[in-house]
Design a protein around this motif. Structure first.
Motif, PDB file in Angstrom:
ATOM      1  N   ASP A  52       0.812  -1.221   0.000  1.00 17.88           N
ATOM      2  CA  ASP A  52       0.000   0.000   0.000  1.00 17.88           C
ATOM      3  C   ASP A  52       0.847   1.273   0.000  1.00 17.88           C
ATOM      4  N   GLY A  53       1.960   1.255   0.716  1.00 20.22           N
ATOM      5  CA  GLY A  53       2.814   2.432   0.798  1.00 20.22           C
ATOM      6  C   GLY A  53       3.474   2.808  -0.518  1.00 20.22           C
ATOM      7  N   ALA A  54       3.546   1.867  -1.447  1.00 20.15           N
ATOM      8  CA  ALA A  54       4.164   2.123  -2.750  1.00 20.15           C
ATOM      9  C   ALA A  54       3.186   2.740  -3.745  1.00 20.15           C
ATOM     10  N   LEU A  55       1.885   2.633  -3.473  1.00 20.58           N
ATOM     11  CA  LEU A  55       0.877   3.166  -4.399  1.00 20.58           C
ATOM     12  C   LEU A  55       0.952   4.687  -4.388  1.00 20.58           C
ATOM     13  N   ASN A  56       1.183   5.296  -5.551  1.00 16.88           N
ATOM     14  CA  ASN A  56       1.419   6.738  -5.591  1.00 16.88           C
ATOM     15  C   ASN A  56       0.474   7.509  -6.508  1.00 16.88           C
ATOM     16  N   ASP A  57      -0.522   6.841  -7.084  1.00 14.45           N
ATOM     17  CA  ASP A  57      -1.493   7.548  -7.918  1.00 14.45           C
ATOM     18  C   ASP A  57      -2.616   6.595  -8.296  1.00 14.45           C
ATOM     19  N   SER A  58      -3.532   7.112  -9.084  1.00 19.80           N
ATOM     20  CA  SER A  58      -4.651   6.328  -9.586  1.00 19.80           C
ATOM     21  C   SER A  58      -4.414   6.021 -11.062  1.00 19.80           C
ATOM     22  N   ASN A  62      -5.448   5.864  -4.399  1.00 15.42           N
ATOM     23  CA  ASN A  62      -4.325   5.374  -5.185  1.00 15.42           C
ATOM     24  C   ASN A  62      -4.404   3.864  -5.357  1.00 15.42           C
ATOM     25  N   ASN A  63      -4.199   3.413  -6.613  1.00 17.72           N
ATOM     26  CA  ASN A  63      -4.265   1.984  -6.884  1.00 17.72           C
ATOM     27  C   ASN A  63      -3.147   1.499  -7.801  1.00 17.72           C
ATOM     28  N   ILE A  64      -2.081   2.296  -7.923  1.00 17.33           N
ATOM     29  CA  ILE A  64      -0.948   1.895  -8.771  1.00 17.33           C
ATOM     30  C   ILE A  64       0.335   2.539  -8.240  1.00 17.33           C
TER      31      ILE A  64
END
Length: 155
Positions: free
Chosen positions: A2-8, A75-77
């Motif tokens: 989760d911490g790596a997700l930085n945008d949608s 954020n999911n990517i």
């Protein structure tokens, strides 16, 4: 992760990709990250609501039988890029034992990056050994806004 997700995913062509850019006249990619010099206004509306609507209790079930944990909002990517909008690489430390790793990937590339490495997925094991998957357009990496028509003649 989760911490790596930085945008949608849906924001991929809503950014302005401004750095690095040549200070000289070029036939460069338009600032929205899609199109070409003769079609600088081209864009694509990437809508991830279909995927998000399939998520139940934080899990996306796939037809392959591989579940992926993903949020329904936010954020999911974990985007990476040579553009300064995102980091050039993302490292995620994993713990435990497994015989497989499954990644749900989305991204973009264009015809000028055809048949070359566009990205790398590298898994480094505790003993220092590593495995690498090169993402090459069109072999195993295609643009997010289209599917290739593969008839055995074009590629």
């Amino acid at each position: 992760m989760d911490g790596a997700l930085n945008d949608s995913v849906s924001k991929i062509f809503k950014n302005e990709y401004l750095m690095p850019r040549s200070p000289y006249t070029t036939l460069q990619l338009p600032k929205q990250g899609i199109g070409e010099w003769c079609h600088p206004q081209t864009t694509a509306d990437i809508d991830d609501s279909g995927v998000r609507s399939k998520v139940r209790d934080g899990i996306l079930s796939t037809t392959l039988g591989v579940p992926f944990r993903t949020p329904t909002v936010g954020n999911n990517i974990a985007f990476t890029s040579l553009w300064k909008n995102y980091p050039e690489r993302v490292s995620i430390e994993l713990n435990g034992k497994a015989s497989h790793i499954y990644l749900l990937l989305a991204g973009t590339t264009n015809h000028m990056q055809s048949h070359i490495v566009n990205g790398i997925v590298k898994v480094t094991y505790k003993d220092g050994s590593a495995e690498v998957l090169n993402l090459i357009n069109p072999d195993n990496w295609c643009p997010i806004e289209q599917d290739y028509f593969v008839d055995g003649a074009a590629f």
